[in-house]
Motif scaffolding. Sequence first.
Motif, PDB file in Angstrom:
ATOM      1  N   LYS A  87       0.748  -1.137  -0.089  1.00 60.34           N
ATOM      2  CA  LYS A  87       0.125  -0.048   0.074  1.00 60.34           C
ATOM      3  C   LYS A  87       0.823   1.455   0.086  1.00 60.34           C
ATOM      4  N   ALA A  88       1.798   1.459   0.891  1.00 62.14           N
ATOM      5  CA  ALA A  88       2.843   2.371   1.012  1.00 62.14           C
ATOM      6  C   ALA A  88       3.606   2.495  -0.043  1.00 62.14           C
ATOM      7  N   ARG A  89       3.736   1.576  -0.688  1.00 64.96           N
ATOM      8  CA  ARG A  89       4.672   1.470  -2.134  1.00 64.96           C
ATOM      9  C   ARG A  89       3.988   2.237  -3.245  1.00 64.96           C
ATOM     10  N   THR A  90       2.502   1.628  -3.573  1.00 63.75           N
ATOM     11  CA  THR A  90       1.549   2.278  -4.438  1.00 63.75           C
ATOM     12  C   THR A  90       1.423   3.812  -4.082  1.00 63.75           C
ATOM     13  N   VAL A  91       1.169   4.235  -2.931  1.00 64.53           N
ATOM     14  CA  VAL A  91       1.006   5.785  -2.516  1.00 64.53           C
ATOM     15  C   VAL A  91       2.676   6.525  -3.022  1.00 64.53           C
ATOM     16  N   ALA A  92       3.573   5.766  -2.841  1.00 67.77           N
ATOM     17  CA  ALA A  92       4.731   6.387  -3.083  1.00 67.77           C
ATOM     18  C   ALA A  92       5.002   6.739  -4.570  1.00 67.77           C
ATOM     19  N   ARG A  93       4.508   5.692  -5.353  1.00 68.39           N
ATOM     20  CA  ARG A  93       4.804   5.774  -6.829  1.00 68.39           C
ATOM     21  C   ARG A  93       3.927   6.875  -7.343  1.00 68.39           C
ATOM     22  N   THR A  94       2.574   6.901  -6.738  1.00 65.92           N
ATOM     23  CA  THR A  94       1.705   7.890  -7.177  1.00 65.92           C
ATOM     24  C   THR A  94       2.074   9.307  -6.698  1.00 65.92           C
ATOM     25  N   LEU A  95       2.910   9.575  -5.772  1.00 63.22           N
ATOM     26  CA  LEU A  95       3.431  10.762  -5.206  1.00 63.22           C
ATOM     27  C   LEU A  95       4.355  11.230  -6.388  1.00 63.22           C
ATOM     28  N   VAL A  96       5.361  10.450  -6.514  1.00 63.76           N
ATOM     29  CA  VAL A  96       6.412  10.519  -7.438  1.00 63.76           C
ATOM     30  C   VAL A  96       5.844  10.934  -8.847  1.00 63.76           C
ATOM     31  N   ALA A  97       4.816  10.339  -9.418  1.00 67.81           N
ATOM     32  CA  ALA A  97       4.481  10.464 -10.783  1.00 67.81           C
ATOM     33  C   ALA A  97       3.678  11.668 -10.890  1.00 67.81           C
ATOM     34  N   LYS A  98       3.363  12.191  -9.793  1.00 65.18           N
ATOM     35  CA  LYS A  98       2.408  13.389  -9.570  1.00 65.18           C
ATOM     36  C   LYS A  98       3.348  14.625  -9.786  1.00 65.18           C
ATOM     37  N   MET A  99       4.623  14.516  -8.736  1.00 62.93           N
ATOM     38  CA  MET A  99       5.603  15.451  -8.918  1.00 62.93           C
ATOM     39  C   MET A  99       6.497  15.661 -10.151  1.00 62.93           C
ATOM     40  N   HIS A 100       6.549  14.310 -10.852  1.00 61.93           N
ATOM     41  CA  HIS A 100       7.240  14.475 -12.038  1.00 61.93           C
ATOM     42  C   HIS A 100       6.567  15.017 -13.215  1.00 61.93           C
ATOM     43  N   SER A 101       5.209  15.339 -13.059  1.00 58.61           N
ATOM     44  CA  SER A 101       4.703  15.818 -14.099  1.00 58.61           C
ATOM     45  C   SER A 101       3.870  17.059 -14.002  1.00 58.61           C
ATOM     46  N   GLY A 102       3.830  17.301 -12.788  1.00 52.18           N
ATOM     47  CA  GLY A 102       2.915  18.464 -12.254  1.00 52.18           C
ATOM     48  C   GLY A 102       3.498  19.477 -11.506  1.00 52.18           C
ATOM     49  N   PHE A 103       2.620  20.600 -10.788  1.00 52.59           N
ATOM     50  CA  PHE A 103       3.355  21.394 -10.057  1.00 52.59           C
ATOM     51  C   PHE A 103       3.897  22.437 -10.835  1.00 52.59           C
ATOM     52  N   MET A 104       3.523  22.988 -12.182  1.00 58.17           N
ATOM     53  CA  MET A 104       4.081  23.552 -12.902  1.00 58.17           C
ATOM     54  C   MET A 104       4.296  25.375 -12.602  1.00 58.17           C
ATOM     55  N   THR A 105       3.260  25.633 -12.122  1.00 56.65           N
ATOM     56  CA  THR A 105       3.425  27.179 -11.490  1.00 56.65           C
ATOM     57  C   THR A 105       4.255  27.173 -10.354  1.00 56.65           C
ATOM     58  N   LEU A 106       4.285  26.163  -9.174  1.00 58.36           N
ATOM     59  CA  LEU A 106       5.286  26.580  -8.409  1.00 58.36           C
ATOM     60  C   LEU A 106       6.589  26.501  -8.888  1.00 58.36           C
ATOM     61  N   ARG A 107       7.010  25.413  -9.964  1.00 61.82           N
ATOM     62  CA  ARG A 107       8.323  25.308 -10.531  1.00 61.82           C
ATOM     63  C   ARG A 107       8.754  26.569 -11.299  1.00 61.82           C
ATOM     64  N   ASN A 108       7.838  27.258 -11.886  1.00 58.32           N
ATOM     65  CA  ASN A 108       8.187  28.415 -12.830  1.00 58.32           C
ATOM     66  C   ASN A 108       8.205  29.595 -11.914  1.00 58.32           C
ATOM     67  N   ASP A 109       7.173  29.955 -11.021  1.00 59.46           N
ATOM     68  CA  ASP A 109       7.229  30.809 -10.161  1.00 59.46           C
ATOM     69  C   ASP A 109       8.301  30.943  -9.059  1.00 59.46           C
ATOM     70  N   CYS A 110       8.895  29.911  -8.524  1.00 56.91           N
ATOM     71  CA  CYS A 110       9.666  29.867  -7.518  1.00 56.91           C
ATOM     72  C   CYS A 110      10.829  28.777  -7.783  1.00 56.91           C
ATOM     73  N   PRO A 111      11.856  29.181  -8.666  1.00 55.37           N
ATOM     74  CA  PRO A 111      12.961  28.300  -9.035  1.00 55.37           C
ATOM     75  C   PRO A 111      13.631  28.003  -7.738  1.00 55.37           C
ATOM     76  N   MET A 112      14.179  26.748  -7.628  1.00 52.60           N
ATOM     77  CA  MET A 112      14.900  26.327  -6.703  1.00 52.60           C
ATOM     78  C   MET A 112      16.236  27.324  -6.343  1.00 52.60           C
ATOM     79  N   ASP A 113      16.338  27.883  -5.185  1.00 50.16           N
ATOM     80  CA  ASP A 113      17.569  28.617  -4.942  1.00 50.16           C
ATOM     81  C   ASP A 113      18.056  28.304  -3.512  1.00 50.16           C
ATOM     82  N   LEU A 114      19.001  27.293  -3.461  1.00 49.28           N
ATOM     83  CA  LEU A 114      19.428  27.070  -2.089  1.00 49.28           C
ATOM     84  C   LEU A 114      20.256  28.279  -1.562  1.00 49.28           C
TER      85      LEU A 114
END
Length: 290
Positions: A87-114
């Motif tokens: 169950k946890a593995r299925t959830v983890a794969r779902t989370l990874v897939a959503k990050m891999h293809s989504g949240f484009m506004t966050l990515r574009n508006d807030c580029p990673m800067d450490l």
Amino acid sequence: MILGDRIHSSWSLRGWLVAKLSGAEFDSEFLSFAEAPVSEQLAPLAPACTVPLLVTPEGIAIDDSLAITEELATRHPDSAIWPKDPKARTVARTLVAKMHSGFMTLRNDCPMDLARAYSGVAVSDALQKDLIQLQNLFAWARKTTGSDDGWLCGAYSAADAFYAPVAARIAGFDLPVDDATKQYVQLHLNDRNFRQWRAIGLATDTPLERYGQTWPRRDWPQADDLADLPSARKTCLGEPLNAHCPYSGKPATWLMEIDGRVFGMCNQICRDKTVADPAAWPAFMDLYHS
């Protein structure tokens, strides 16, 4: 593994964190985003054109973070990349897939800067929608998997590695999120591997102006804990605590000393930059403390 700028390359951070989870021995090389387009620097490995890039022992170049994750998980089935519970593995794969293809506004508006952090950032409706989706997704993952240690699917897994740059964006841009998400962000800021990646990036990389923002600047939200650290110095003698340079993965041959502990780098440039930058010291002290 070929990686990009530590300060700005969010996908490189994901790939490196997953590689650490695999438990595998791997060499790492770093490209400078300021030197030339990544595709040009990777031309000898065509058709690969992005970082992170994993070159397998058979010479196959994989330049997609999700493909890298699955390949490492297959080669190291006993690793912590994916949860063992179905169950946890299925959830983890779902989370990874959503990050891999989504949240484009966050990515574009807030580029990673450490290296830089901001306050007073205007949050658009589209960005707020991404943040709400993240909060709901994290809450769903913890509820579904019964995770009670703060990470998304039980112990730290690829799901958390993929959301580490998201945590960096929320922290660096001081984005409005609920308390549970703030706690999750803080887990990443305190994570040893995340701190090592950032500290070495601060010691070696130069923030790129094209990623800079016009919002008011503030201190990075994670303290560097430097108050009680003595000065570091170069040294020619001693046995390093680390066999391989944390920058490149190559054998450690150049030495430095921090608080009586000797650490190794692969060349003089790595050593001199680290000695000169106290921000890197806590990560070394944490990583090799025993």
